[in-house]
Motif scaffolding. Structure first.
Motif, mmCIF file in Angstrom:
data_model
loop_
_atom_site.group_PDB
_atom_site.id
_atom_site.type_symbol
_atom_site.label_atom_id
_atom_site.label_comp_id
_atom_site.label_asym_id
_atom_site.label_seq_id
_atom_site.Cartn_x
_atom_site.Cartn_y
_atom_site.Cartn_z
ATOM 1 N N ASP A 38 -10.766 59.992 -12.697
ATOM 2 C CA ASP A 38 -10.264 59.585 -11.383
ATOM 3 C C ASP A 38 -10.057 60.826 -10.522
ATOM 4 O O ASP A 38 -9.949 61.935 -11.032
ATOM 5 N N PRO A 39 -10.003 60.667 -9.192
ATOM 6 C CA PRO A 39 -9.862 61.815 -8.293
ATOM 7 C C PRO A 39 -8.556 62.590 -8.464
ATOM 8 O O PRO A 39 -8.533 63.810 -8.327
ATOM 9 N N VAL A 40 -7.465 61.916 -8.759
ATOM 10 C CA VAL A 40 -6.181 62.602 -8.919
ATOM 11 C C VAL A 40 -6.221 63.550 -10.118
ATOM 12 O O VAL A 40 -5.768 64.687 -10.040
ATOM 13 N N THR A 41 -6.790 63.113 -11.214
ATOM 14 C CA THR A 41 -6.940 63.983 -12.386
ATOM 15 C C THR A 41 -7.881 65.140 -12.074
ATOM 16 O O THR A 41 -7.623 66.283 -12.459
ATOM 17 N N LEU A 42 -8.953 64.869 -11.360
ATOM 18 C CA LEU A 42 -9.925 65.893 -11.008
ATOM 19 C C LEU A 42 -9.293 67.020 -10.199
ATOM 20 O O LEU A 42 -9.586 68.196 -10.411
ATOM 21 N N LEU A 43 -8.388 66.684 -9.282
ATOM 22 C CA LEU A 43 -7.791 67.671 -8.388
ATOM 23 C C LEU A 43 -6.458 68.216 -8.881
ATOM 24 O O LEU A 43 -5.804 68.984 -8.188
ATOM 25 N N GLU A 44 -6.069 67.876 -10.074
ATOM 26 C CA GLU A 44 -4.784 68.294 -10.633
ATOM 27 C C GLU A 44 -4.553 69.809 -10.621
ATOM 28 O O GLU A 44 -3.416 70.239 -10.423
ATOM 29 N N PRO A 45 -5.560 70.673 -10.772
ATOM 30 C CA PRO A 45 -5.284 72.120 -10.692
ATOM 31 C C PRO A 45 -4.673 72.564 -9.367
ATOM 32 O O PRO A 45 -4.003 73.584 -9.310
ATOM 33 N N LEU A 46 -4.848 71.792 -8.299
ATOM 34 C CA LEU A 46 -4.262 72.160 -7.012
ATOM 35 C C LEU A 46 -2.746 72.041 -7.004
ATOM 36 O O LEU A 46 -2.066 72.736 -6.264
ATOM 37 N N TYR A 47 -2.204 71.146 -7.808
ATOM 38 C CA TYR A 47 -0.758 70.914 -7.790
ATOM 39 C C TYR A 47 -0.123 70.979 -9.174
ATOM 40 O O TYR A 47 1.045 70.640 -9.339
ATOM 41 N N ARG A 48 -0.839 71.470 -10.161
ATOM 42 C CA ARG A 48 -0.376 71.470 -11.557
ATOM 43 C C ARG A 48 1.004 72.103 -11.732
ATOM 44 O O ARG A 48 1.865 71.555 -12.391
ATOM 45 N N ASN A 49 1.238 73.267 -11.183
ATOM 46 C CA ASN A 49 2.510 73.972 -11.385
ATOM 47 C C ASN A 49 3.439 73.860 -10.178
ATOM 48 O O ASN A 49 4.257 74.734 -9.943
ATOM 49 N N PHE A 50 3.300 72.801 -9.426
ATOM 50 C CA PHE A 50 4.141 72.607 -8.249
ATOM 51 C C PHE A 50 5.223 71.590 -8.559
ATOM 52 O O PHE A 50 4.929 70.558 -9.169
ATOM 53 N N PRO A 51 6.452 71.816 -8.191
ATOM 54 C CA PRO A 51 6.950 73.012 -7.536
ATOM 55 C C PRO A 51 7.131 74.147 -8.535
ATOM 56 O O PRO A 51 7.363 73.919 -9.721
ATOM 57 N N GLU A 52 7.030 75.353 -8.012
ATOM 58 C CA GLU A 52 7.171 76.535 -8.864
ATOM 59 C C GLU A 52 8.615 76.701 -9.331
ATOM 60 O O GLU A 52 8.866 77.185 -10.423
ATOM 61 N N ARG A 53 9.544 76.305 -8.482
ATOM 62 C CA ARG A 53 10.970 76.289 -8.810
ATOM 63 C C ARG A 53 11.618 75.133 -8.066
ATOM 64 O O ARG A 53 11.124 74.697 -7.046
ATOM 65 N N ILE A 54 12.743 74.693 -8.575
ATOM 66 C CA ILE A 54 13.479 73.627 -7.897
ATOM 67 C C ILE A 54 14.488 74.278 -6.954
ATOM 68 O O ILE A 54 15.647 74.452 -7.253
ATOM 69 N N GLU A 55 13.982 74.690 -5.804
ATOM 70 C CA GLU A 55 14.831 75.215 -4.744
ATOM 71 C C GLU A 55 14.127 74.928 -3.430
ATOM 72 O O GLU A 55 12.930 74.656 -3.406
ATOM 73 N N GLY A 56 14.852 74.970 -2.362
ATOM 74 C CA GLY A 56 14.248 74.630 -1.082
ATOM 75 C C GLY A 56 13.943 73.147 -1.019
ATOM 76 O O GLY A 56 14.643 72.321 -1.589
ATOM 77 N N ARG A 57 12.840 72.822 -0.352
ATOM 78 C CA ARG A 57 12.440 71.428 -0.186
ATOM 79 C C ARG A 57 10.983 71.244 -0.575
ATOM 80 O O ARG A 57 10.119 71.062 0.279
ATOM 81 N N PRO A 58 10.681 71.280 -1.863
ATOM 82 C CA PRO A 58 9.274 71.109 -2.262
ATOM 83 C C PRO A 58 8.773 69.705 -1.941
ATOM 84 O O PRO A 58 9.463 68.717 -2.181
ATOM 85 N N THR A 59 7.577 69.635 -1.365
ATOM 86 C CA THR A 59 6.983 68.360 -0.994
ATOM 87 C C THR A 59 5.510 68.366 -1.395
ATOM 88 O O THR A 59 4.800 69.329 -1.123
ATOM 89 N N LEU A 60 5.071 67.305 -2.028
ATOM 90 C CA LEU A 60 3.674 67.129 -2.403
ATOM 91 C C LEU A 60 3.202 65.805 -1.823
ATOM 92 O O LEU A 60 3.818 64.764 -2.057
ATOM 93 N N LYS A 61 2.100 65.859 -1.036
ATOM 94 C CA LYS A 61 1.524 64.644 -0.467
ATOM 95 C C LYS A 61 0.057 64.578 -0.868
ATOM 96 O O LYS A 61 -0.673 65.555 -0.738
ATOM 97 N N ILE A 62 -0.365 63.424 -1.341
ATOM 98 C CA ILE A 62 -1.767 63.187 -1.675
ATOM 99 C C ILE A 62 -2.195 61.914 -0.955
ATOM 100 O O ILE A 62 -1.541 60.877 -1.080
ATOM 101 N N SER A 63 -3.263 62.020 -0.183
ATOM 102 C CA SER A 63 -3.791 60.830 0.494
ATOM 103 C C SER A 63 -5.304 60.791 0.313
ATOM 104 O O SER A 63 -5.944 61.821 0.139
ATOM 105 N N MET A 64 -5.840 59.582 0.331
ATOM 106 C CA MET A 64 -7.281 59.388 0.145
ATOM 107 C C MET A 64 -7.791 58.397 1.169
ATOM 108 O O MET A 64 -7.071 57.487 1.564
ATOM 109 N N ARG A 65 -9.055 58.603 1.556
ATOM 110 C CA ARG A 65 -9.721 57.605 2.385
ATOM 111 C C ARG A 65 -11.171 57.488 1.923
ATOM 112 O O ARG A 65 -11.782 58.466 1.514
ATOM 113 N N ARG A 66 -11.638 56.289 1.970
ATOM 114 C CA ARG A 66 -13.003 56.002 1.529
ATOM 115 C C ARG A 66 -13.989 56.434 2.601
ATOM 116 O O ARG A 66 -13.769 56.222 3.799
ATOM 117 N N GLU A 67 -15.082 57.022 2.161
ATOM 118 C CA GLU A 67 -16.145 57.465 3.065
ATOM 119 C C GLU A 67 -17.480 57.136 2.397
ATOM 120 O O GLU A 67 -18.124 58.003 1.827
#
Length: 127
Positions: A38-67
């Motif tokens: 699946d695409p989420v597994t394929l792109l996992e290296p982009l967000y694998r170690n995110f957040p690097e630490r639990i401080e601040g306001r870490p945010t992860l957004k993933i969106s997809m659209r069909r083309e």
């Protein structure tokens, strides 16, 4: 980890990334994974170690659209990084479903620099 991956992909080879308009092209041929179920597994290296630490306001957004029948455009946005020069980093991947699974066919990146008063997305390095 994320910064090292971005740097390696940017330096690997120039690429014309169709479908990644507004993003600096990266070389999908050097993507470390694929095919994937699946695409989420394929792109996992982009967000694998995110957040690097639990401080601040870490945010992860993933969106997809069909083309098309077998193609998706996937946007991944990371905010709250430890790099104080970058407010957010975004990736756009064009992925296609092949017989063996999902593959990256185009990849791009851009950043929102923390010291930019406009807070606009850019393909230039942040300082």
């Amino acid at each position: 980890m994320i910064r090292a991956l971005v740097l390696a992909l940017l330096l690997a080879a120039p690429a014309v990334a169709q479908g990644t308009g507004g993003f600096s092209p990266m070389a999908p041929a050097f993507w470390p994974l694929g095919p994937a179920p699946d695409p989420v597994t394929l792109l996992e290296p982009l967000y694998r170690n995110f957040p690097e630490r639990i401080e601040g306001r870490p945010t992860l957004k993933i969106s997809m659209r069909r083309e098309g029948a077998q193609r998706l455009v996937v946007d991944v946005e990371l905010a709250g990084l430890l790099d104080d020069s970058i407010e957010a980093r975004a990736f756009r991947a064009v992925v296609e479903r092949e017989e063996r699974g999902w593959m990256v066919v185009a990849l791009g990146t851009r950043a929102r620099c923390a010291r930019d008063a406009r807070r606009a997305w850019t393909t230039r390095p942040c300082s």
